[in-house]
Design a protein around this motif. Structure first.
Motif, PDB file in Angstrom:
ATOM      1  N   PHE A  65      25.580  70.581  82.138  1.00 21.58           N
ATOM      2  CA  PHE A  65      24.451  70.334  82.975  1.00 21.58           C
ATOM      3  C   PHE A  65      24.129  69.163  83.254  1.00 21.58           C
ATOM      4  N   GLY A  66      25.003  68.258  82.390  1.00 24.00           N
ATOM      5  CA  GLY A  66      24.462  66.605  82.724  1.00 24.00           C
ATOM      6  C   GLY A  66      25.647  65.869  81.977  1.00 24.00           C
ATOM      7  N   PRO A  67      26.769  65.869  82.702  1.00 21.46           N
ATOM      8  CA  PRO A  67      27.935  65.447  82.253  1.00 21.46           C
ATOM      9  C   PRO A  67      27.959  63.754  82.218  1.00 21.46           C
TER      10      PRO A  67
ATOM     11  N   MET B 150      38.348  65.356  79.295  1.00 19.16           N
ATOM     12  CA  MET B 150      38.014  66.360  80.095  1.00 19.16           C
ATOM     13  C   MET B 150      36.672  66.663  80.358  1.00 19.16           C
ATOM     14  N   SER B 151      35.893  67.000  81.442  1.00 15.80           N
ATOM     15  CA  SER B 151      34.702  66.834  81.905  1.00 15.80           C
ATOM     16  C   SER B 151      34.501  67.589  83.138  1.00 15.80           C
ATOM     17  N   ILE B 152      33.260  68.580  83.392  1.00 18.31           N
ATOM     18  CA  ILE B 152      32.906  69.191  84.454  1.00 18.31           C
ATOM     19  C   ILE B 152      32.736  68.182  85.583  1.00 18.31           C
TER      20      ILE B 152
ATOM     21  N   VAL C   7      33.251  68.707  89.950  1.00 18.50           N
ATOM     22  CA  VAL C   7      32.134  68.954  90.691  1.00 18.50           C
ATOM     23  C   VAL C   7      31.607  67.388  91.282  1.00 18.50           C
ATOM     24  N   PRO C   8      30.963  67.405  92.449  1.00 19.05           N
ATOM     25  CA  PRO C   8      30.242  65.880  92.754  1.00 19.05           C
ATOM     26  C   PRO C   8      29.426  65.727  91.998  1.00 19.05           C
ATOM     27  N   ASP C   9      29.054  64.310  92.076  1.00 16.31           N
ATOM     28  CA  ASP C   9      27.992  63.598  91.039  1.00 16.31           C
ATOM     29  C   ASP C   9      26.657  64.214  91.349  1.00 16.31           C
ATOM     30  N   ASP C  10      26.240  64.576  92.381  1.00 16.40           N
ATOM     31  CA  ASP C  10      24.889  65.046  92.761  1.00 16.40           C
ATOM     32  C   ASP C  10      24.879  66.686  93.003  1.00 16.40           C
ATOM     33  N   ALA C  11      25.935  67.373  92.451  1.00 18.39           N
ATOM     34  CA  ALA C  11      25.781  68.940  92.492  1.00 18.39           C
ATOM     35  C   ALA C  11      25.147  69.472  91.327  1.00 18.39           C
ATOM     36  N   ALA C  12      24.208  70.404  91.634  1.00 25.45           N
ATOM     37  CA  ALA C  12      23.456  70.810  90.546  1.00 25.45           C
ATOM     38  C   ALA C  12      24.149  72.267  90.043  1.00 25.45           C
ATOM     39  N   ILE C  13      24.278  72.032  88.659  1.00 26.45           N
ATOM     40  CA  ILE C  13      24.806  73.254  88.154  1.00 26.45           C
ATOM     41  C   ILE C  13      23.696  74.250  87.720  1.00 26.45           C
TER      42      ILE C  13
ATOM     43  N   MET D  75      28.684  67.574  72.726  1.00 27.66           N
ATOM     44  CA  MET D  75      27.921  68.917  72.835  1.00 27.66           C
ATOM     45  C   MET D  75      26.550  68.859  73.738  1.00 27.66           C
ATOM     46  N   PRO D  76      26.360  69.769  74.257  1.00 27.62           N
ATOM     47  CA  PRO D  76      24.834  69.880  75.047  1.00 27.62           C
ATOM     48  C   PRO D  76      23.763  69.284  73.952  1.00 27.62           C
ATOM     49  N   PRO D  77      22.707  68.890  74.305  1.00 30.01           N
ATOM     50  CA  PRO D  77      21.822  68.684  73.592  1.00 30.01           C
ATOM     51  C   PRO D  77      21.066  69.744  73.192  1.00 30.01           C
ATOM     52  N   GLY D  78      20.231  70.003  71.950  1.00 36.08           N
ATOM     53  CA  GLY D  78      19.633  71.098  71.722  1.00 36.08           C
ATOM     54  C   GLY D  78      20.208  72.202  70.800  1.00 36.08           C
ATOM     55  N   THR D  79      19.640  73.370  70.516  1.00 33.49           N
ATOM     56  CA  THR D  79      20.053  74.417  69.592  1.00 33.49           C
ATOM     57  C   THR D  79      19.986  75.598  70.244  1.00 33.49           C
ATOM     58  N   GLY D  80      20.487  75.943  71.368  1.00 31.10           N
ATOM     59  CA  GLY D  80      20.062  76.925  72.240  1.00 31.10           C
ATOM     60  C   GLY D  80      21.497  77.870  72.185  1.00 31.10           C
ATOM     61  N   ASP D  81      21.601  78.708  72.969  1.00 30.69           N
ATOM     62  CA  ASP D  81      22.700  79.962  73.189  1.00 30.69           C
ATOM     63  C   ASP D  81      23.949  79.240  73.496  1.00 30.69           C
TER      64      ASP D  81
END
Length: 375
Positions: free
Chosen positions: A156-158, A189-191, A195-201, A231-237
């Motif tokens: 969500f924020g590469p 390697m990154s999403i 996808v374009p820089d301004d694409a909302a995942i 890793m993504p930030p946080g401790t979610g799923d």
């Protein structure tokens, strides 16, 4: 403007998983999302079909891109194990385990073939410099002579494309695997490459895990000594599933000195302890400000918080990096400080971190390279 019906009409020209039935008629199209002219699509297939469905996925992606008005498209495959074949993970032990006790009684996690070690760089919250630390750590490990890859798992924020100064899409091998883009001795390697820089995942959980799985197992990493996972930030799923299903050799927790950041770092340590992933230690970012004019040190966010927290949690303290304009400028320029000026004072904390991570990886015998699985 196009809509779901236009997308399904375009997909009708694509044979489904059986190779003949039009894709929409197979019921495999499990999710369509349209956002600002960009299409995100998931296709559900069985685990047995998944290895052979890459050409179908590519054909679907090209068909959607050909629709007038579509600015971009990303198609991912999702699959689930049959209930009777899914491994039963061991229940986490009660209490807070310590770093050197991780791995005992852990579920049989699976990793990536050809990669000896997978190391997660994580944080309990965003904005603590985790991606900058990941990039400099990976480059530092490469400078130590290791074969290194870096996976940007923050869908969500590469950040890694910007940090490495990489643009464009990766090439694809004949078998359909993506080729990571190599720079500064690191395979990245990154999403963000796809996808374009301004694409909302705007994917839901299953689509996120499917995309992460593709970025792991559908990438031609080759033989690596270590894959660093931003890793993504946080401790979610997402974080929990990655920790449980990928054979992590260990985790580096990044924090800043403030109490709020340390509280979140504590949660990150607890999460990895629960899934029996060894904690390599706690690294303090933005530890202090060193004035470029007078050289005076200012502890903007207080000082010593991460070191004290590491002692309290019984995990190693991996050092402290300053809040420095040179680190920000080199990162924004796509030239991380360890790559641009490894002898500089700003680079030294990251080089020392790389040395400590290398030593921590060498303390335990390398496991046989496993394969990815998604629950």
């Amino acid at each position: 403007m196009f809509n779901n019906d236009d997308i399904l009409a375009a997909l009708a020209k694509v044979p489904g998983p059986d190779g003949k039935t039009p894709l929409p008629q197979t019921g495999a199209v499990s999710g369509i999302s349209i956002r600002e002219g960009k299409v995100f699509l998931s296709i559900a297939v069985s685990p047995e079909q998944a290895p052979h469905c890459q050409p179908m996925r590519q054909a679907a992606e090209e068909a959607v891109k050909a629709i007038p008005g579509v600015k971009g498209a990303v198609v991912v495959l999702t699959s689930e194990r049959a209930p009777d074949s899914a491994p039963q993970p061991a229940a986490p032990k009660a209490g807070n385990g310590h770093a050197h006790h991780g791995g005992h009684g852990a579920p049989q996690a699976k990793g990536v073939e050809g990669i000896k070690k997978i190391v997660a760089v994580a944080s309990g919250k965003g904005g603590v410099g985790k991606s900058t630390t990941s990039a400099n750590l990976a480059i530092g490990l490469a400078r130590l002579g290791l074969k290194v890859g870096l996976l940007d798992a923050d869908l969500f924020g590469p950040s890694q494309p910007r940090l490495f100064g990489i643009s464009g899409r990766p090439d694809m091998e004949e078998g359909g695997a993506l080729k990571p883009i190599e720079k500064f001795g690191v395979k990245v390697m990154s999403i963000g490459f796809l996808v374009p820089d301004d694409a909302a995942i705007v994917w839901r959980g299953p689509m996120v895990m499917s995309a992460l799985t593709q970025l792991l197992r559908d990438v031609a990493w080759g033989e690596l000594d270590v894959l660093v996972v931003d890793m993504p930030p946080g401790t979610g799923d997402t974080q929990l599933t990655m920790a449980q299903n990928v054979g992590l050799a260990g985790a580096v927790i990044v924090s800043t000195p403030q109490d709020l950041a340390l509280i979140d770092a504590r949660r990150g340590i607890a999460m990895f302890n629960q899934v029996h992933v060894p904690i390599y230690g706690l690294f303090e970012n933005m530890s202090y400000f060193l004035c470029p004019h007078c050289g005076e040190r200012t502890d903007i966010f207080s000082h010593g918080g991460a070191r004290a927290e590491a002692e309290k949690m019984n995990v190693p303290f991996l050092g402290e990096a300053p809040l420095d304009a040179a680190v920000r400028e080199t990162s924004d320029a796509g030239l991380p400080v360890v790559a641009k000026d490894p002898a500089s004072p700003q680079a030294q904390p990251y080089i020392a971190l790389a040395e400590m991570v290398r030593d921590a990886m060498n303390q335990a015998p390398a496991k046989k390279a496993p394969r990815i699985a998604v629950e």
